[in-house]
Write a protein that holds these residues in place. Structure first.
Motif, PDB file in Angstrom:
ATOM      1  N   PRO A   1      -9.552  -0.838  -3.297  1.00 10.56           N
ATOM      2  CA  PRO A   1     -10.062  -0.869  -1.916  1.00 10.56           C
ATOM      3  C   PRO A   1     -11.380  -1.621  -1.786  1.00 10.56           C
ATOM      4  O   PRO A   1     -11.637  -2.239  -0.744  1.00 10.56           O
ATOM      5  CB  PRO A   1     -10.223   0.619  -1.564  1.00 10.56           C
ATOM      6  CG  PRO A   1     -10.294   1.328  -2.860  1.00 10.56           C
ATOM      7  CD  PRO A   1      -9.429   0.551  -3.788  1.00 10.56           C
TER       8      PRO A   1
ATOM      9  N   SER B   1      -7.395   1.458  -9.970  1.00  2.07           N
ATOM     10  CA  SER B   1      -6.969   1.860  -8.625  1.00  2.07           C
ATOM     11  C   SER B   1      -8.160   2.125  -7.719  1.00  2.07           C
ATOM     12  O   SER B   1      -8.096   1.894  -6.508  1.00  2.07           O
ATOM     13  CB  SER B   1      -6.079   3.099  -8.690  1.00  2.07           C
ATOM     14  OG  SER B   1      -6.771   4.187  -9.270  1.00  2.07           O
TER      15      SER B   1
ATOM     16  N   SER C   1      -8.569   9.930  -2.660  1.00  2.14           N
ATOM     17  CA  SER C   1      -7.997  10.451  -1.422  1.00  2.14           C
ATOM     18  C   SER C   1      -8.006   9.337  -0.386  1.00  2.14           C
ATOM     19  O   SER C   1      -8.606   8.285  -0.585  1.00  2.14           O
ATOM     20  CB  SER C   1      -8.831  11.626  -0.921  1.00  2.14           C
ATOM     21  OG  SER C   1     -10.142  11.205  -0.590  1.00  2.14           O
ATOM     22  N   SER C   2      -7.339   9.578   0.719  1.00  2.00           N
ATOM     23  CA  SER C   2      -7.319   8.580   1.790  1.00  2.00           C
ATOM     24  C   SER C   2      -8.736   8.301   2.290  1.00  2.00           C
ATOM     25  O   SER C   2      -9.099   7.148   2.558  1.00  2.00           O
ATOM     26  CB  SER C   2      -6.445   9.081   2.937  1.00  2.00           C
ATOM     27  OG  SER C   2      -6.477   8.187   4.023  1.00  2.00           O
ATOM     28  N   ARG C   3      -9.533   9.363   2.381  1.00  5.40           N
ATOM     29  CA  ARG C   3     -10.908   9.194   2.868  1.00  5.40           C
ATOM     30  C   ARG C   3     -11.744   8.363   1.908  1.00  5.40           C
ATOM     31  O   ARG C   3     -12.491   7.468   2.336  1.00  5.40           O
ATOM     32  CB  ARG C   3     -11.543  10.568   3.056  1.00  5.40           C
ATOM     33  CG  ARG C   3     -12.973  10.517   3.579  1.00  5.40           C
ATOM     34  CD  ARG C   3     -13.537  11.910   3.757  1.00  5.40           C
ATOM     35  NE  ARG C   3     -14.915  11.870   4.212  1.00  5.40           N
ATOM     36  CZ  ARG C   3     -15.670  12.934   4.394  1.00  5.40           C
ATOM     37  NH1 ARG C   3     -15.156  14.150   4.185  1.00  5.40           N
ATOM     38  NH2 ARG C   3     -16.908  12.822   4.797  1.00  5.40           N
ATOM     39  N   SER C   4     -11.629   8.631   0.591  1.00  7.91           N
ATOM     40  CA  SER C   4     -12.412   7.876  -0.383  1.00  7.91           C
ATOM     41  C   SER C   4     -11.943   6.422  -0.453  1.00  7.91           C
ATOM     42  O   SER C   4     -12.738   5.514  -0.703  1.00  7.91           O
ATOM     43  CB  SER C   4     -12.329   8.528  -1.767  1.00  7.91           C
ATOM     44  OG  SER C   4     -11.006   8.483  -2.274  1.00  7.91           O
ATOM     45  N   TRP C   5     -10.617   6.197  -0.237  1.00  9.64           N
ATOM     46  CA  TRP C   5     -10.081   4.828  -0.240  1.00  9.64           C
ATOM     47  C   TRP C   5     -10.731   4.014   0.877  1.00  9.64           C
ATOM     48  O   TRP C   5     -11.225   2.913   0.649  1.00  9.64           O
ATOM     49  CB  TRP C   5      -8.565   4.879  -0.048  1.00  9.64           C
ATOM     50  CG  TRP C   5      -7.860   3.598  -0.416  1.00  9.64           C
ATOM     51  CD1 TRP C   5      -7.214   3.313  -1.573  1.00  9.64           C
ATOM     52  CD2 TRP C   5      -7.725   2.420   0.421  1.00  9.64           C
ATOM     53  NE1 TRP C   5      -6.693   2.035  -1.537  1.00  9.64           N
ATOM     54  CE2 TRP C   5      -6.986   1.474  -0.322  1.00  9.64           C
ATOM     55  CE3 TRP C   5      -8.166   2.085   1.706  1.00  9.64           C
ATOM     56  CZ2 TRP C   5      -6.669   0.217   0.181  1.00  9.64           C
ATOM     57  CZ3 TRP C   5      -7.859   0.819   2.212  1.00  9.64           C
ATOM     58  CH2 TRP C   5      -7.118  -0.093   1.456  1.00  9.64           C
ATOM     59  N   TRP C   6     -10.746   4.584   2.075  1.00  5.94           N
ATOM     60  CA  TRP C   6     -11.317   3.862   3.214  1.00  5.94           C
ATOM     61  C   TRP C   6     -12.831   3.740   3.104  1.00  5.94           C
ATOM     62  O   TRP C   6     -13.422   2.755   3.572  1.00  5.94           O
ATOM     63  CB  TRP C   6     -10.924   4.537   4.524  1.00  5.94           C
ATOM     64  CG  TRP C   6      -9.512   4.262   4.899  1.00  5.94           C
ATOM     65  CD1 TRP C   6      -8.458   5.125   4.863  1.00  5.94           C
ATOM     66  CD2 TRP C   6      -8.970   2.996   5.340  1.00  5.94           C
ATOM     67  NE1 TRP C   6      -7.298   4.489   5.246  1.00  5.94           N
ATOM     68  CE2 TRP C   6      -7.574   3.188   5.549  1.00  5.94           C
ATOM     69  CE3 TRP C   6      -9.528   1.741   5.568  1.00  5.94           C
ATOM     70  CZ2 TRP C   6      -6.752   2.165   5.975  1.00  5.94           C
ATOM     71  CZ3 TRP C   6      -8.702   0.712   6.009  1.00  5.94           C
ATOM     72  CH2 TRP C   6      -7.331   0.936   6.205  1.00  5.94           C
TER      73      TRP C   6
END
Length: 214
Positions: free
Chosen positions: A42, A38, A113-118
């Motif tokens: 990204p 996972s 997290s959303s931040r680490s994904w982006w």
């Protein structure tokens, strides 16, 4: 029908190109080993977004302008090399900081997290977009598979979409295979060695990009 006849050769070429070692492969392998499947998703999507943009630039003629411009080519080369060096030294610093750990315990992959994904998506996109060799490759590769009389931009966009699909499947399959052994890769000693090796590879690729000419 002309395009359909060219597709088998295009698919084979894409598979061979995708399997070749380089910054993208190094980034995906490290991300999958440390963050699991996972965590690699990204990064793969960011790399492919960058690739698709370069393909569109090639179809529109912008990639040719970049490749022909000494200043643009130099700027991209410096940015790309600098970013690879940053990623490489970051991995080496992680290996150095964990050198005192004695317990060989497998760590759990960090929760994304959303931040680490982006952030991972952005790293992949920058690695691809800041590579001037990508521009030179695109303007040489796609025209070979665009039949005479076909619109260059539209046909390139379609072919690039096919390449993105192929590469996403290949890279995510690779990430899944590496991710299955993630517990082993995340053991303290193995993680330290992985950081040292991947960091060295990324620094080497950055130095090579900085030193290479056209």
């Amino acid at each position: 029908m002309e395009l359909v006849a060219l597709l088998p050769a295009f698919v084979v070429a894409v598979v061979l190109i995708s399997a070749s070692p380089g910054p993208a492969m190094a980034l995906i392998l490290r991300r999958a080993a440390v963050r699991g499947f996972s965590g690699a998703v990204p990064t793969v999507l960011g790399l492919e977004a960058g690739l698709y943009l370069w393909a569109l630039f090639a179809g529109a003629g912008l990639a040719a302008l970049v490749a022909a411009s000494e200043v643009a080519f130099l700027v991209l080369r410096i940015v790309g090399a600098g970013f690879l060096l940053y990623l490489g030294f970051k991995a080496l610093r992680s290996a150095w900081r964990s050198r005192g750990e004695t317990a060989d315990v497998a760590e759990e992959p960090p929760v994304a997290s959303s931040r680490s994904w982006w952030k991972a998506f952005g790293e992949g996109a920058v690695v691809m977009l800041a590579n001037p060799k990508a521009a030179a490759f695109m303007i040489a590769f796609y025209p070979q598979f665009v039949p005479a009389g076909w619109p260059l931009f539209t046909t390139t966009a379609v072919l690039a979409l096919l390449q993105v699909v192929i590469e996403v499947v290949l890279y995510l399959t690779l990430a899944a295979a590496v991710g299955r052994a993630g517990g082993w890769f995340r053991r303290s000693k193995i993680r330290r060695r992985l950081d040292a090796i991947s960091g060295t590879v990324l620094v080497g690729l950055g130095v090579r990009m900085a030193a290479e000419g056209r």
